[in-house]
Design a protein around this motif. Structure first.
Motif, PDB file in Angstrom:
ATOM      1  N   LEU A 234       0.828  -1.206   0.000  1.00 18.03           N
ATOM      2  CA  LEU A 234       0.000   0.000   0.000  1.00 18.03           C
ATOM      3  C   LEU A 234       0.860   1.251   0.000  1.00 18.03           C
ATOM      4  O   LEU A 234       0.580   2.217  -0.717  1.00 18.03           O
ATOM      5  N   LEU A 237       2.147   2.016  -3.425  1.00 14.02           N
ATOM      6  CA  LEU A 237       1.110   2.589  -4.271  1.00 14.02           C
ATOM      7  C   LEU A 237       0.799   4.031  -3.880  1.00 14.02           C
ATOM      8  O   LEU A 237       0.381   4.830  -4.726  1.00 14.02           O
ATOM      9  N   PHE A 249      -4.767  -1.115  -5.750  1.00 14.92           N
ATOM     10  CA  PHE A 249      -4.879  -0.545  -4.407  1.00 14.92           C
ATOM     11  C   PHE A 249      -6.075  -1.139  -3.678  1.00 14.92           C
ATOM     12  O   PHE A 249      -5.978  -1.535  -2.518  1.00 14.92           O
TER      13      PHE A 249
END
Length: 289
Positions: A234, A237, A249
């Protein structure tokens, strides 16, 4: 001594008497940085503008809050943690017009530069409706309070992500937007801090008194590693302002939700009974004569 930028921000603020102290975490140094800024109230939130005297570059505090979205705000005698979210698109235009009506000097700054001056919304960091799990008297209560906060933050990120995907067919931009980015990044950073603290202090402390639970702590540590791997995905991203792959995501976020909630449930089942008689805050040794 204040810089010319800070002095200018203060002079603008004095048009209506509103000034706050914003403490950010340095994007490169990790050190706290405090800046006086003018602000405008908007409902329950506060608005600050990254004007930098109308110069071509964003001020340092703005770069800091993009890297570390949770900031400390001092207004008068009040101090609280806030989530800093730059407004985007039509909302930014609406809020900037609102700010200029209250403090016209920001309009002058905008005229000096081709840069669109960011309007940052400072909202209290707690989830909406947050009131905690109740009175905190024991370490078990404190652990449950932290877990409740983490669950609330994760629910908010998921709700905003679901709303984003629901709106995509109505012509929404392909990226996820700064609201989701900032909230998710704040959640990931808080989760990392919590797990590092558990691995370094809480778990070893309990394990010394309960050596027969070695298998339990080994499993909890393994779950931490699994969550950390997803958290790293995460964070990658979220590394840029624009999110390149919203669908990926969302997939990673769903995996985080499943793994983290299962981990928190297991940790509470295993540890809360052991911590129910440990007072919080900790009771120190008696004071000397």
């Amino acid at each position: 001594m204040p810089t010319s930028f800070q002095s200018s921000q203060q002079s603008v603020a004095e048009e209506d008497g509103n000034l706050l102290l914003l403490t950010t975490t340095g994007a490169r140094t990790g050190l706290p940085r405090t800046t006086p800024l003018g602000y405008v109230r908007h409902g329950e939130s506060l608005l600050v503008v990254a004007s930098n005297l109308g110069g071509p570059r964003q001020p340092g505090w703005y770069h800091n809050l993009l890297a570390h979205p949770v900031v400390q705000v001092e207004v008068g005698t009040s101090s609280f943690e806030a989530l800093a979210v730059p407004a985007e698109g039509a909302r930014r235009e609406e809020l900037f017009a609102y700010v200029v009506r209250a403090v016209p000097g920001y309009g002058d700054y905008q005229e000096r530069t081709r840069r669109v001056l960011p309007v940052v919304v400072l909202e209290r960091a707690e989830p909406e409706g947050w009131d905690g799990p109740g009175e905190v008297r024991t370490l078990a209560d404190k652990l449950l309070e932290v877990h409740t906060w983490l669950r609330g933050q994760l629910r908010q990120v998921r709700a905003e992500t679901d709303a984003h995907f629901a709106d995509r067919g109505a012509g929404a931009s392909p990226g996820l937007g700064l609201q989701i980015r900032q909230r998710c990044l704040a959640f990931c950073q808080a989760l990392e801090f919590h797990h590092v603290s558990e691995d370094g202090h809480l778990f070893p402390g309990i394990a010394r008194h309960h050596p027969h639970l070695a298998d339990v702590f080994e499993r909890l540590a393994d779950e931490h590693r699994t969550v950390a791997r997803i958290q790293g995905e995460l964070a990658t991203l979220l590394g840029g302002i624009a999110i390149a792959d919203p669908s990926r995501f969302r997939t990673e976020l769903e995996e985080m939700s499943a793994q983290l909630n299962a981990h928190l449930d297991h940790e509470e089942e295993a540890l809360l009974p052991l911590l129910a008689d440990v007072p919080w805050p900790p009771v120190g040794p008696p004071a000397g004569p």
